[in-house]
Scaffold this motif. Structure first.
Motif, PDB file in Angstrom:
ATOM      1  N   ASP A 113       0.831  -1.206   0.000  1.00 23.21           N
ATOM      2  CA  ASP A 113       0.000   0.000   0.000  1.00 23.21           C
ATOM      3  C   ASP A 113       0.866   1.257   0.000  1.00 23.21           C
ATOM      4  N   VAL A 114       1.931   1.232   0.796  1.00 27.46           N
ATOM      5  CA  VAL A 114       2.874   2.354   0.819  1.00 27.46           C
ATOM      6  C   VAL A 114       3.471   2.554  -0.573  1.00 27.46           C
ATOM      7  N   TYR A 115       3.861   1.459  -1.193  1.00 29.13           N
ATOM      8  CA  TYR A 115       4.470   1.502  -2.524  1.00 29.13           C
ATOM      9  C   TYR A 115       3.545   2.173  -3.541  1.00 29.13           C
ATOM     10  N   PHE A 116       2.324   1.662  -3.662  1.00 28.46           N
ATOM     11  CA  PHE A 116       1.400   2.228  -4.642  1.00 28.46           C
ATOM     12  C   PHE A 116       0.966   3.640  -4.261  1.00 28.46           C
ATOM     13  N   GLY A 117       0.854   3.905  -2.956  1.00 25.98           N
ATOM     14  CA  GLY A 117       0.365   5.206  -2.497  1.00 25.98           C
ATOM     15  C   GLY A 117       1.387   6.316  -2.522  1.00 25.98           C
ATOM     16  N   SER A 118       2.642   5.974  -2.843  1.00 26.46           N
ATOM     17  CA  SER A 118       3.703   6.985  -2.823  1.00 26.46           C
ATOM     18  C   SER A 118       4.260   7.282  -4.204  1.00 26.46           C
TER      19      SER A 118
END
Length: 220
Positions: A113-118
């Motif tokens: 989620d961090v990956y896609f959200g950043s």
């Protein structure tokens, strides 16, 4: 004449940058069985490529449960890649980060989620002003469970955005640690032009989007 030379240079670079992804050796990497990295002192490791590793390293280090984020190279077919070699686009590698994290505090699913959200998940072969296969987005999986998490989240995001998600999904093979001067670059060089104009705005955008995932000292 200068304009013609500029166009020819761009054409050459574009060709080099994409050569890695159609190379038969690259296909072998994509088709390989994943290598699972065992826990060390209770800590797990995950690997992501999402544009310039200066930016990505700082983003993940702001996340609770992440002990360390290391800049380097992954996803390619050449041994001992360097920054200079990776920048040619001929090594197959992308700038990547190794995330050392406590799975009791944050899950692999949340790291995805961090990956896609950043990032800009629809940008192909780059992030922001950085273009080329060495800046492409890749998520690395170490087992079937991780692969399913990635593919499910990628599919859901494609529906949500009604767009094609650029991130490639690779079996993890090896992470090559980058040169010393790249490590903790944003923290050590806060006034450098790229850091001020690209890295810090990207980090702050992420922080505003995911305050619940931040370490306490990052909530400001």
């Amino acid at each position: 004449m200068k304009q013609l030379l500029f166009i020819l240079t761009l054409t050459f670079l574009f060709s080099c940058h994409n050569q890695a992804q159609v190379n038969p050796k690259q296909q072998e990497v994509i088709n390989a069985n994943p290598i699972e990295v065992p826990l060390q002192d209770g800590k797990a490791r995950a690997y992501f490529a999402s544009g310039c590793f200066w930016c990505v390293e700082a983003i993940f280090e702001s996340v609770k449960g992440v002990e360390e984020s290391i800049s380097g190279y992954s996803g390619g077919f050449t041994e001992n890649p360097t920054y200079e070699a990776s920048n040619t686009g001929k090594t197959g590698h992308a700038e990547a980060v190794e995330i050392i994290y406590d799975p009791n505090i944050i899950s692999f699913s949340e790291l995805v989620d961090v990956y896609f959200g950043s990032q800009n998940p629809t940008q192909v072969n780059g992030q922001g002003p950085d273009h080329g296969s060495q800046y492409r987005s890749i998520i690395f999986y170490q087992n079937d469970e991780q692969k399913k998490i990635i593919e499910d989240k990628k599919a859901a995001l494609a529906i949500e955005l009604d767009a094609t998600i650029a991130a490639e999904v690779y079996p993890f093979q090896k992470f090559w640690i980058g040169e010393d001067y790249h490590q903790n670059y944003e923290r050590l060089h806060p006034n450098q032009g790229y850091i001020r104009n690209v890295s810090i705005p990207r980090l702050n955008k992420f922080k505003a989007k995911f305050p619940e995932l931040l370490k306490e000292d990052e909530k400001h």
